[in-house]
Motif scaffolding. Structure first.
Motif, PDB file in Angstrom:
ATOM      1  N   GLY A   1      10.136   6.617   2.553  1.00  0.00           N
ATOM      2  CA  GLY A   1      10.037   6.370   1.117  1.00  0.00           C
ATOM      3  C   GLY A   1       8.623   6.053   0.677  1.00  0.00           C
ATOM      4  N   ILE A   2       7.920   5.230   1.459  1.00  0.00           N
ATOM      5  CA  ILE A   2       6.547   4.857   1.100  1.00  0.00           C
ATOM      6  C   ILE A   2       5.622   6.065   1.208  1.00  0.00           C
ATOM      7  CG2 ILE A   2       4.573   3.435   1.778  1.00  0.00           C
ATOM      8  CD1 ILE A   2       6.639   1.333   2.738  1.00  0.00           C
ATOM      9  N   LEU A   3       5.795   6.873   2.261  1.00  0.00           N
ATOM     10  CA  LEU A   3       4.977   8.075   2.408  1.00  0.00           C
ATOM     11  C   LEU A   3       5.255   9.065   1.281  1.00  0.00           C
ATOM     12  CD1 LEU A   3       5.140   8.587   6.273  1.00  0.00           C
ATOM     13  CD2 LEU A   3       3.039   8.333   4.919  1.00  0.00           C
ATOM     14  N   SER A   4       6.525   9.180   0.896  1.00  0.00           N
ATOM     15  CA  SER A   4       6.871  10.070  -0.217  1.00  0.00           C
ATOM     16  C   SER A   4       6.230   9.595  -1.507  1.00  0.00           C
ATOM     17  CB  SER A   4       8.393  10.145  -0.375  1.00  0.00           C
ATOM     18  OG  SER A   4       8.748  10.942  -1.479  1.00  0.00           O
ATOM     19  N   LEU A   5       6.198   8.273  -1.707  1.00  0.00           N
ATOM     20  CA  LEU A   5       5.575   7.704  -2.898  1.00  0.00           C
ATOM     21  C   LEU A   5       4.078   7.988  -2.904  1.00  0.00           C
ATOM     22  CD1 LEU A   5       5.819   5.753  -5.400  1.00  0.00           C
ATOM     23  CD2 LEU A   5       5.259   3.913  -3.807  1.00  0.00           C
ATOM     24  N   MET A   6       3.435   7.850  -1.745  1.00  0.00           N
ATOM     25  CA  MET A   6       1.991   8.023  -1.656  1.00  0.00           C
ATOM     26  C   MET A   6       1.560   9.490  -1.685  1.00  0.00           C
ATOM     27  SD  MET A   6       1.014   5.270   1.332  1.00  0.00           S
ATOM     28  CE  MET A   6       1.003   3.502   1.027  1.00  0.00           C
ATOM     29  N   LEU A   7       2.363  10.356  -1.026  1.00  0.00           N
ATOM     30  CA  LEU A   7       1.934  11.735  -0.804  1.00  0.00           C
ATOM     31  C   LEU A   7       2.796  12.771  -1.516  1.00  0.00           C
ATOM     32  CD1 LEU A   7       1.288  11.435   3.044  1.00  0.00           C
ATOM     33  CD2 LEU A   7      -0.383  11.192   1.197  1.00  0.00           C
ATOM     34  N   ASP A   8       3.905  12.336  -2.123  1.00  0.00           N
ATOM     35  CA  ASP A   8       4.810  13.244  -2.830  1.00  0.00           C
ATOM     36  C   ASP A   8       5.310  14.352  -1.908  1.00  0.00           C
ATOM     37  OD1 ASP A   8       6.282  14.059  -5.007  1.00  0.00           O
ATOM     38  OD2 ASP A   8       4.737  15.430  -5.740  1.00  0.00           O
ATOM     39  N   THR A   9       5.667  13.982  -0.685  1.00  0.00           N
ATOM     40  CA  THR A   9       6.243  14.951   0.247  1.00  0.00           C
ATOM     41  C   THR A   9       7.129  14.220   1.239  1.00  0.00           C
ATOM     42  OG1 THR A   9       5.746  16.746   1.806  1.00  0.00           O
ATOM     43  CG2 THR A   9       4.329  14.807   1.917  1.00  0.00           C
TER      44      THR A   9
ATOM     45  N   VAL B   1       7.537  -0.461  -3.446  1.00  0.00           N
ATOM     46  CA  VAL B   1       7.425  -1.751  -2.764  1.00  0.00           C
ATOM     47  C   VAL B   1       7.050  -2.779  -3.823  1.00  0.00           C
ATOM     48  CG1 VAL B   1       6.338  -3.066  -0.918  1.00  0.00           C
ATOM     49  CG2 VAL B   1       6.616  -0.583  -0.685  1.00  0.00           C
ATOM     50  N   LEU B   2       7.914  -3.735  -4.055  1.00  0.00           N
ATOM     51  CA  LEU B   2       7.629  -4.752  -5.064  1.00  0.00           C
ATOM     52  C   LEU B   2       6.399  -5.568  -4.666  1.00  0.00           C
ATOM     53  CD1 LEU B   2      11.253  -6.041  -5.822  1.00  0.00           C
ATOM     54  CD2 LEU B   2       9.872  -4.457  -7.179  1.00  0.00           C
ATOM     55  N   GLY B   3       5.539  -5.792  -5.636  1.00  0.00           N
ATOM     56  CA  GLY B   3       4.325  -6.555  -5.377  1.00  0.00           C
ATOM     57  C   GLY B   3       3.130  -5.712  -5.007  1.00  0.00           C
ATOM     58  N   GLU B   4       3.317  -4.377  -4.905  1.00  0.00           N
ATOM     59  CA  GLU B   4       2.227  -3.484  -4.511  1.00  0.00           C
ATOM     60  C   GLU B   4       1.674  -2.677  -5.682  1.00  0.00           C
ATOM     61  OE1 GLU B   4       0.695  -3.260  -1.515  1.00  0.00           O
ATOM     62  OE2 GLU B   4       1.914  -5.013  -0.976  1.00  0.00           O
ATOM     63  N   GLY B   5       2.096  -2.992  -6.917  1.00  0.00           N
ATOM     64  CA  GLY B   5       1.552  -2.309  -8.083  1.00  0.00           C
ATOM     65  C   GLY B   5       2.035  -0.891  -8.271  1.00  0.00           C
ATOM     66  N   HIS B   6       3.201  -0.578  -7.742  1.00  0.00           N
ATOM     67  CA  HIS B   6       3.725   0.781  -7.885  1.00  0.00           C
ATOM     68  C   HIS B   6       4.343   1.031  -9.254  1.00  0.00           C
ATOM     69  CE1 HIS B   6       4.100   0.771  -3.223  1.00  0.00           C
ATOM     70  NE2 HIS B   6       2.914   1.160  -3.621  1.00  0.00           N
ATOM     71  N   ILE B   7       4.610  -0.027 -10.001  1.00  0.00           N
ATOM     72  CA  ILE B   7       5.084   0.082 -11.373  1.00  0.00           C
ATOM     73  C   ILE B   7       4.313  -0.926 -12.213  1.00  0.00           C
ATOM     74  CG2 ILE B   7       7.416   0.954 -10.923  1.00  0.00           C
ATOM     75  CD1 ILE B   7       8.414  -1.888 -10.957  1.00  0.00           C
ATOM     76  N   PHE B   8       4.443  -0.828 -13.533  1.00  0.00           N
ATOM     77  CA  PHE B   8       3.743  -1.773 -14.403  1.00  0.00           C
ATOM     78  C   PHE B   8       4.182  -3.209 -14.082  1.00  0.00           C
ATOM     79  CE2 PHE B   8       3.413   1.911 -17.468  1.00  0.00           C
ATOM     80  CZ  PHE B   8       2.020   2.018 -17.358  1.00  0.00           C
ATOM     81  N   PRO B   9       3.251  -4.159 -14.092  1.00  0.00           N
ATOM     82  CA  PRO B   9       3.583  -5.551 -13.758  1.00  0.00           C
ATOM     83  C   PRO B   9       4.737  -6.122 -14.573  1.00  0.00           C
ATOM     84  CG  PRO B   9       1.199  -5.278 -13.834  1.00  0.00           C
ATOM     85  CD  PRO B   9       1.801  -3.981 -14.324  1.00  0.00           C
TER      86      PRO B   9
ATOM     87  N   GLY C   1       7.533  -7.740  -1.840  1.00  0.00           N
ATOM     88  CA  GLY C   1       7.614  -7.225  -0.476  1.00  0.00           C
ATOM     89  C   GLY C   1       8.874  -6.437  -0.197  1.00  0.00           C
ATOM     90  N   ASP C   2       9.906  -6.608  -1.034  1.00  0.00           N
ATOM     91  CA  ASP C   2      11.143  -5.846  -0.851  1.00  0.00           C
ATOM     92  C   ASP C   2      10.904  -4.381  -1.239  1.00  0.00           C
ATOM     93  OD1 ASP C   2      12.506  -8.072  -0.031  1.00  0.00           O
ATOM     94  OD2 ASP C   2      13.342  -8.515  -2.006  1.00  0.00           O
ATOM     95  N   VAL C   3      11.571  -3.488  -0.521  1.00  0.00           N
ATOM     96  CA  VAL C   3      11.482  -2.055  -0.811  1.00  0.00           C
ATOM     97  C   VAL C   3      12.778  -1.638  -1.493  1.00  0.00           C
ATOM     98  CG1 VAL C   3      11.151   0.251   0.155  1.00  0.00           C
ATOM     99  CG2 VAL C   3      10.015  -1.722   1.206  1.00  0.00           C
ATOM    100  N   VAL C   4      12.656  -1.064  -2.683  1.00  0.00           N
ATOM    101  CA  VAL C   4      13.841  -0.695  -3.462  1.00  0.00           C
ATOM    102  C   VAL C   4      13.691   0.725  -3.996  1.00  0.00           C
ATOM    103  CG1 VAL C   4      14.257  -3.088  -4.145  1.00  0.00           C
ATOM    104  CG2 VAL C   4      12.893  -1.610  -5.630  1.00  0.00           C
ATOM    105  N   THR C   5      14.829   1.292  -4.404  1.00  0.00           N
ATOM    106  CA  THR C   5      14.804   2.558  -5.138  1.00  0.00           C
ATOM    107  C   THR C   5      15.197   2.275  -6.581  1.00  0.00           C
ATOM    108  OG1 THR C   5      17.091   3.099  -4.543  1.00  0.00           O
ATOM    109  CG2 THR C   5      15.353   3.917  -3.088  1.00  0.00           C
TER     110      THR C   5
END
Length: 312
Positions: free
Chosen positions: A183-191, A74-82, A30-34
């Motif tokens: 940050g989340i919108l940039s991750l999802m939409l690349d803008t 966002v940790l736990g949301e599958g944005h990187i390999f488990p 649930g934490d948001v990191v860069t």
């Protein structure tokens, strides 16, 4: 029970409690990191992905085609390999790590059955050469050979069978809500988008609970004022023309609502130079026409009267 046994049990309990505290310390789901990272194949040292512009340039990648720098996840949301995500848990800002992701957990094992022979007529003439990336029956593949009227196409992922090594550093933890949303919108939409939050009081129709058990009675509603935590997103041309947004805006809005804990999302567009915003609401449903006209300082009754007079 002897005193020694009691002492041992007490010691074990303290160790377990300490272990639990250590497990929960640091970054968690649930934490948001860069993250700044570079990923390469274990065999061959082939670049898979990187946030480092210099690394990309050294590999001959055109760095003008995208933005570079640490990525928000966002940790736990599958944005990187488990496997990488699990290694990040418990880390602190500034910590580094190296994780090897096995082939089956990265891009899958290489499957010989995914190399198939197809009619070359299914391939565009411009793509009828070895190495061409093609789309056949909804599957992405790579042409291996073309002999006569048949083509041999490999439908495995280009990195199938490759273990991948990730070197990463936790650059920061994002706690500011606007930075999280951006940050989340940039991750999802690349803008990059302009966003802001507002606490607003709005009127809603709510069902009045009745003590009357008569099932045939008409339900009654009352207008009440409720507080809404609202995320506003500026509708820039980059957003309105974004394919991911056009195809999945409802799903994106639902994810944002859950991740940011907002009540509703409004995409606001500025028309002309007068600063009049006509909001399109998401996450909390579309607002009524009268409500939108009221927000835009337009009298709905006057418009209706003018239309009626025009019809006469």
């Amino acid at each position: 029970m002897s005193n020694d046994s009691e002492a041992e049990d007490t010691e074990e309990a303290v160790e377990e409690e300490t272990a639990d505290e250590e497990t929960e310390s640091g970054l968690q789901s649930g934490d948001v990191v860069t993250l700044a990272y570079t990923a390469r194949t274990v065999d061959g040292d082939q670049l898979v992905d990187t946030t480092d512009e210099e690394v990309a340039a050294d590999e001959g990648i055109d760095t003008e085609q995208q933005e570079w720098g640490p990525r928000t996840i966002v940790l736990g949301e599958g944005h990187i390999f488990p496997d990488v995500e699990q290694d990040v848990y418990g880390k602190e800002v500034g910590d580094e790590g190296t994780v090897t992701v096995a082939a089956e957990d990265a891009f899958g094992e290489y499957d010989e059955s995914e190399v198939r022979t197809v009619s070359k007529d299914k391939i565009d003439e411009d793509d009828r050469y070895p190495g061409a990336q093609v789309q056949i029956d909804g599957q992405q593949g790579r042409v291996e050979t073309i002999i006569g009227g048949r083509a041999r196409v490999d439908f495995n992922h280009p990195l199938a069978g490759e273990a991948v090594e990730y070197d990463y550093e936790v650059e920061s933890e994002v706690t500011d809500r606007e930075e999280k949303a951006q940050g989340i919108l940039s991750l999802m939409l690349d803008t990059e988008l302009n966003v802001w939050f507002e606490d607003e009081t709005v009127e809603e129709e709510q069902l009045v609970e009745s003590e009357d058990d008569d099932e045939e009675s008409e339900p009654e509603y009352e207008t009440v004022e409720v507080e809404k935590d609202t995320l506003y997103i500026e509708a820039t041309p980059q957003l309105t023309m974004n394919q991911q947004w056009m195809m999945g805006k409802q799903q994106i809005a639902q994810q944002l609502t859950q991740l940011l804990g907002v009540d509703r999302i409004i995409v606001q567009e500025e028309i002309g130079g007068g600063g009049m915003g006509m909001p399109g609401m998401m996450g909390g449903g579309l607002g009524g026409l009268e409500e939108q006209l009221e927000d835009a300082d337009v009298d709905a009754e006057e418009i209706a009267e003018e239309l009626e007079n025009a019809g006469e």
